[in-house]
Scaffold this motif. Structure first.
Motif, short mmCIF file in Angstrom:
data_model
loop_
_atom_site.label_atom_id
_atom_site.label_comp_id
_atom_site.label_asym_id
_atom_site.label_seq_id
_atom_site.Cartn_x
_atom_site.Cartn_y
_atom_site.Cartn_z
N MET A 123 -17.46 2.41 0.19
CA MET A 123 -16.59 2.03 -0.92
C MET A 123 -15.61 3.15 -1.26
O MET A 123 -14.44 2.92 -1.53
CB MET A 123 -17.43 1.67 -2.15
N HIS A 124 -16.16 4.40 -1.25
CA HIS A 124 -15.29 5.52 -1.58
C HIS A 124 -14.16 5.66 -0.57
O HIS A 124 -13.03 5.97 -0.93
CB HIS A 124 -16.11 6.81 -1.65
N LYS A 125 -14.48 5.42 0.72
CA LYS A 125 -13.44 5.52 1.75
C LYS A 125 -12.40 4.43 1.58
O LYS A 125 -11.20 4.67 1.72
CB LYS A 125 -14.06 5.44 3.14
N VAL A 126 -12.84 3.23 1.25
CA VAL A 126 -11.90 2.13 1.04
C VAL A 126 -10.96 2.45 -0.11
O VAL A 126 -9.74 2.26 -0.03
CB VAL A 126 -12.65 0.81 0.77
N ALA A 127 -11.52 2.97 -1.21
CA ALA A 127 -10.70 3.33 -2.37
C ALA A 127 -9.73 4.45 -2.01
O ALA A 127 -8.56 4.43 -2.41
CB ALA A 127 -11.58 3.74 -3.53
N ALA A 128 -10.23 5.43 -1.24
CA ALA A 128 -9.36 6.55 -0.85
C ALA A 128 -8.23 6.07 0.05
O ALA A 128 -7.08 6.50 -0.09
CB ALA A 128 -10.19 7.62 -0.14
N ASP A 129 -8.55 5.17 0.98
CA ASP A 129 -7.51 4.65 1.88
C ASP A 129 -6.46 3.87 1.08
O ASP A 129 -5.26 3.98 1.35
CB ASP A 129 -8.14 3.74 2.94
N MET A 130 -6.92 3.08 0.12
CA MET A 130 -6.01 2.29 -0.72
C MET A 130 -5.10 3.22 -1.51
O MET A 130 -3.89 2.99 -1.62
CB MET A 130 -6.82 1.40 -1.65
N THR A 131 -5.68 4.29 -2.04
CA THR A 131 -4.90 5.27 -2.80
C THR A 131 -3.88 5.95 -1.93
O THR A 131 -2.71 6.12 -2.30
CB THR A 131 -5.84 6.31 -3.44
N ASN A 132 -4.31 6.38 -0.73
CA ASN A 132 -3.38 7.07 0.17
C ASN A 132 -2.22 6.18 0.56
O ASN A 132 -1.07 6.63 0.63
CB ASN A 132 -4.12 7.54 1.43
N ARG A 133 -2.51 4.92 0.84
CA ARG A 133 -1.43 4.00 1.20
C ARG A 133 -0.47 3.79 0.02
O ARG A 133 0.74 3.70 0.21
CB ARG A 133 -2.01 2.67 1.68
N PHE A 134 -1.03 3.70 -1.19
CA PHE A 134 -0.17 3.53 -2.37
C PHE A 134 0.72 4.76 -2.56
O PHE A 134 1.89 4.63 -2.96
CB PHE A 134 -1.04 3.32 -3.61
N LEU A 135 0.22 5.92 -2.27
CA LEU A 135 0.97 7.16 -2.49
C LEU A 135 1.84 7.54 -1.30
O LEU A 135 2.39 8.65 -1.28
CB LEU A 135 0.01 8.31 -2.81
N ASN A 136 1.98 6.66 -0.34
CA ASN A 136 2.76 6.96 0.86
C ASN A 136 4.12 6.28 0.76
O ASN A 136 4.23 5.06 0.62
CB ASN A 136 2.02 6.46 2.11
N LEU A 137 5.17 7.06 0.84
CA LEU A 137 6.53 6.55 0.62
C LEU A 137 6.92 5.49 1.65
O LEU A 137 7.69 4.57 1.34
CB LEU A 137 7.53 7.70 0.60
N TYR A 138 6.41 5.59 2.89
CA TYR A 138 6.79 4.62 3.92
C TYR A 138 6.27 3.22 3.58
O TYR A 138 6.87 2.22 3.98
CB TYR A 138 6.26 5.06 5.29
N ASN A 139 5.18 3.14 2.83
CA ASN A 139 4.63 1.84 2.45
C ASN A 139 5.40 1.18 1.32
O ASN A 139 5.06 0.07 0.91
CB ASN A 139 3.15 1.99 2.07
N HIS A 140 6.42 1.86 0.84
CA HIS A 140 7.29 1.29 -0.20
C HIS A 140 8.75 1.24 0.29
O HIS A 140 9.68 1.26 -0.50
CB HIS A 140 7.19 2.11 -1.48
N ASP A 141 8.91 1.18 1.61
CA ASP A 141 10.21 1.03 2.26
C ASP A 141 11.16 2.18 1.98
O ASP A 141 12.38 1.99 1.86
CB ASP A 141 10.86 -0.31 1.89
N TYR A 142 10.60 3.37 1.88
CA TYR A 142 11.40 4.58 1.93
C TYR A 142 11.30 5.16 3.34
O TYR A 142 10.36 4.85 4.09
CB TYR A 142 10.90 5.63 0.94
N ALA A 143 12.24 6.00 3.69
CA ALA A 143 12.16 6.76 4.93
C ALA A 143 12.63 8.18 4.65
O ALA A 143 13.68 8.38 4.04
CB ALA A 143 13.01 6.13 6.02
N ARG A 144 11.83 9.14 5.09
CA ARG A 144 12.24 10.54 4.95
C ARG A 144 13.11 10.91 6.14
O ARG A 144 12.70 10.78 7.30
CB ARG A 144 11.02 11.45 4.86
N VAL A 145 14.32 11.32 5.86
CA VAL A 145 15.27 11.67 6.91
C VAL A 145 15.67 13.13 6.74
O VAL A 145 15.51 13.72 5.67
CB VAL A 145 16.51 10.76 6.87
N ALA A 146 16.20 13.71 7.82
CA ALA A 146 16.51 15.14 7.81
C ALA A 146 17.77 15.41 8.60
O ALA A 146 18.12 14.68 9.54
CB ALA A 146 15.34 15.94 8.38
#
Length: 704
Positions: free
Chosen positions: A1-24
């Motif tokens: 359960m802890h891993k599932v919650a952690a994975d969900m949190t990581n995905r929520f906090l990941n900019l690519y999962n919200h249609d951003y892209a980091r460019v340089a």
């Protein structure tokens, strides 16, 4: 359960999962005619980009050879060395996530081309030749190179690979379909119709320019204008590079300027004249760009009118191993107050412009209707205060006396002493015709007619009790307007319309003309403060006028410090209002944030929450309008979800019927309005289920 919650949190906090892209954009040190050295510097910068989680990184024009090789470009040794250097870059890319876009000279069909090579995952995905070769002033590119249209081949063999070749290529990230980029080279963007204009019509959201661009006095500022305008016209992000340290100084100098813009907005710029390699990053909102193109239907018309050019483009799909399952927070500044510029100078400019839009609109309405008087209810609260200020300025500019403003304060069962005093002081400071009508007798008669328990002495403070007071005030205002040959000025604001925090058919909903209807609460707060700080309320240089202006500013500050309340339920005897609006509908500062990203860009609740968390969870994150007006509020993810749920239910399910019949009002900003004749047309019997379902995909909390 802890891993599932952690994975969900990581995905929520990941900019690519919200249609951003980091460019340089990277500017490596270079050596003229030393491709091996240049390749190593390029790879070093590429590793920096990969470590930061970038999806792509652009390098300068002819970066593997250096731009200033001149006739050395016709030496086979140099050209062979450039291909060997490219092989090094390709090999290194196999262990890196981002796409690398490098510049080099390339032989094709016994001709030499100035090219951009797109590399990712250990492969070459395409080669783009330069379309326009400058051959004026200090530039002699046509001496060494051929333009893109000097060959008819669409594929070449490079380092043993069959590779797409041409200026009409759009590269798409397979697992981030909104990341579609096009490459042009230096002069291509300086011409009247750049190739990137057609690429944008063909679907490219990120436009990349590999440039060398020597420096001259004033040229850096012009580059900014050029890149900003091209990104705005194309509704795209634009990445621009310049050659830096190491290019030949025989006749020119180089500043290494790198730029990133998005739809005309500045995102990043490198420091110029650096002695070392450098790189800049920006998080590009791909969904925002896609939404703008969908919303602005003339973009689609342009696609149709340039169908022949658009049809030339080929889409090259490529795999990019973007880091989606780790926390990759947004590094882009997200303003906590999207309707209020953070910079004090820009905020004052915004307030000046909004105020004058409201004033001009009211002047036009009075002039066109041949009416010289207005009726307004003054509660001593924020919205009616600002509406009264707009009326005062409109009368001044029309050359009419402020006594043509017929202002009425109408105390009821729950009116506090504080707001009543403020209403009186404000009307005196404005110099309008001020009257006071106690609505309690007429309300009591209505309650008796209804058989309401309060009329028999019971303390029943239900919605009927509240709305009898609100309705009685409105009834008086409209009948007074009839009697005085005036129009009723509405006071309700955009935030109240969004949340449905207005009683149907009464003063905060209905009027003859509403000057505040597209101004959110957070902006009204700063408009009133701006009027107070700039002395707009008074006028003239004589001591009496100055004293009056000072008194007006003082009462405005007092109003700003008053709790927002409808004052319809009597308090417990301590003079404080029983009702505080934000206890019911959430804090306006957060709800205005939710409104902006929902109304302006149509973002899903998960993305709105991600942006709100980025802006609000850290006391020191984001920027306040200025230090003098800063608060210490912060919101964790549970608070953000709770208030977003309130917003979504009220906005999409319960409030549209009120918005479908609102009176005329001026639109003041690109943040949108809720007029059924303007930005927002929606069914009154819609449901909020799909939005609330998306809200449930957000984790319950994030461990700091």
């Amino acid at each position: 359960m802890h891993k599932v919650a952690a994975d969900m949190t990581n995905r929520f906090l990941n900019l690519y999962n919200h249609d951003y892209a980091r460019v340089a954009v990277g500017v490596p040190q270079c050596r003229v005619a030393d491709p091996a050295y240049n390749a190593q510097q390029t790879i070093a910068v590429a590793r920096q980009a990969a470590k930061a989680g970038a999806a792509l990184v652009a390098f300068p024009e002819l970066g593997l050879s250096a731009y200033t090789c001149e006739d050395l470009f016709h030496q086979r040794a140099l050209l062979d060395a450039c291909e060997a250097a490219l092989a090094e870059v390709v090999a290194a890319s196999g262990k890196l996530a981002p796409a690398l876009i490098v510049g080099m000279p390339l032989r094709v069909d016994q001709r030499l081309f100035n090219c951009a090579v797109v590399v990712a995952g250990g492969r070459i995905h395409g080669v783009v030749p330069k379309s326009y070769l400058p051959n004026y002033s200090e530039f002699y590119e046509a001496r060494q190179f051929n333009a893109a249209d000097c060959t008819s081949v669409s594929e070449i063999t490079l380092l043993g690979q069959a590779v797409p070749f041409g200026s009409s290529l759009v590269f798409e990230a397979a697992d981030q379909p909104l990341l579609r980029f096009h490459v042009e080279i230096c002069e291509d963007v300086w011409v009247p119709i750049p190739p990137s204009s057609f690429a944008a019509l063909a679907g490219a959201t990120v436009l990349v320019n590999l440039s060398a661009s020597n420096v001259l006095v004033g040229k850096a500022a012009y580059r900014r204008q050029l890149v900003a305008q091209q990104s705005a016209r194309c509704l795209a992000a634009y990445l621009y590079s310049s050659a830096g340290q190491g290019e030949s100084s025989t006749d020119l100098a180089w500043d290494g300027q790198a730029l990133i813009y998005e739809n005309g907005d500045f995102l990043a710029e490198s420091e110029r004249f650096l002695d070392t390699s450098h790189i800049i990053f920006a998080d590009v909102d791909l969904e925002r760009l896609a939404h703008e193109r969908m919303h602005q239907t003339t973009f689609g018309q342009s696609v149709r009118r340039h169908a022949d050019e658009v049809a030339k483009f080929r889409v090259v799909r490529m795999e990019l191993p973007l880091p989606r399952d780790v926390a990759l927070p947004l590094e882009r500044a997200i303003e906590r107050f999207p309707y209020v510029p953070a910079d004090p100078a820009r905020r004052d400019e915004r307030c000046h412009e909004v105020y004058n839009i409201q004033v001009q609109a009211l002047m036009q309405r009075l002039s066109s209707s041949h009416i010289k008087k207005v009726v307004i209810g003054v509660s001593g609260g924020l919205d009616s205060t600002h509406a009264l200020l707009v009326c005062a300025k409109a009368m001044d500019r029309l050359g009419l006396p402020r006594t043509n403003i017929l202002a009425y304060t109408m105390p009821g069962f729950a009116t506090s002493d504080r707001t009543l005093r403020q209403a009186r002081r404000l009307m005196e400071a404005v110099g309008c015709a001020a009257e006071e009508i106690d609505i309690r007798p007429s309300c009591m008669q209505m309650l008796k007619d209804l058989g309401h328990p309060y009329a028999s002495g019971e303390e029943v403070f239900d919605v009927t009790f509240e709305n009898v007071q609100a309705g009685e005030r409105t009834n008086h205002l409209f009948r007074l307007a009839n009697h005085k040959q005036a129009i009723v000025i509405g006071t309700g604001d955009l935030s109240e319309l969004a949340l449905g925090w207005c009683t149907y058919g009464v003063g905060d909903h209905m009027s003859h003309y509403n000057v505040n209807a597209s101004v959110p609460k957070t902006l009204i707060t700063h408009l009133v403060r701006w009027v107070a700080e700039t002395g707009q309320l008074g006028g003239g240089a004589e001591p009496p006028a100055k004293a009056k202006a000072a008194a007006g500013s003082n009462v405005l500050i007092d109003i700003l410090e008053t709790d927002i309340s409808p004052e319809l339920v009597p308090g417990k005897g301590n003079g404080a209002p029983e009702q505080k609006t934000e206890h019911f509908i959430g804090p306006y500062e957060l709800q205005d944030f939710n409104l902006y990203y929902t109304l302006r860009f149509g973002f899903a609740p998960s993305k709105v929450a991600f942006l709100a968390y980025t802006a609000w969870h850290d006391r020191d994150a984001g920027r306040w309008p200025d230090a003098a007006h800063a608060t210490c509020n912060q919101y964790d993810l549970p608070a953000i979800k709770k208030n977003l749920r309130i917003f979504l239910d009220r906005f999409f399910r319960t409030s549209q019927f009120k918005r479908s019949c609102v009176p005329n009002a001026p639109k003041v900003g690109t943040g949108g309005s809720l007029s059924p004749r303007g930005d927002w047309r929606a069914p009154s019997d819609g449901e909020a289920a799909v939005w609330l379902a998306r809200l449930d995909t957000i984790p319950d909390d994030v461990n700091a």
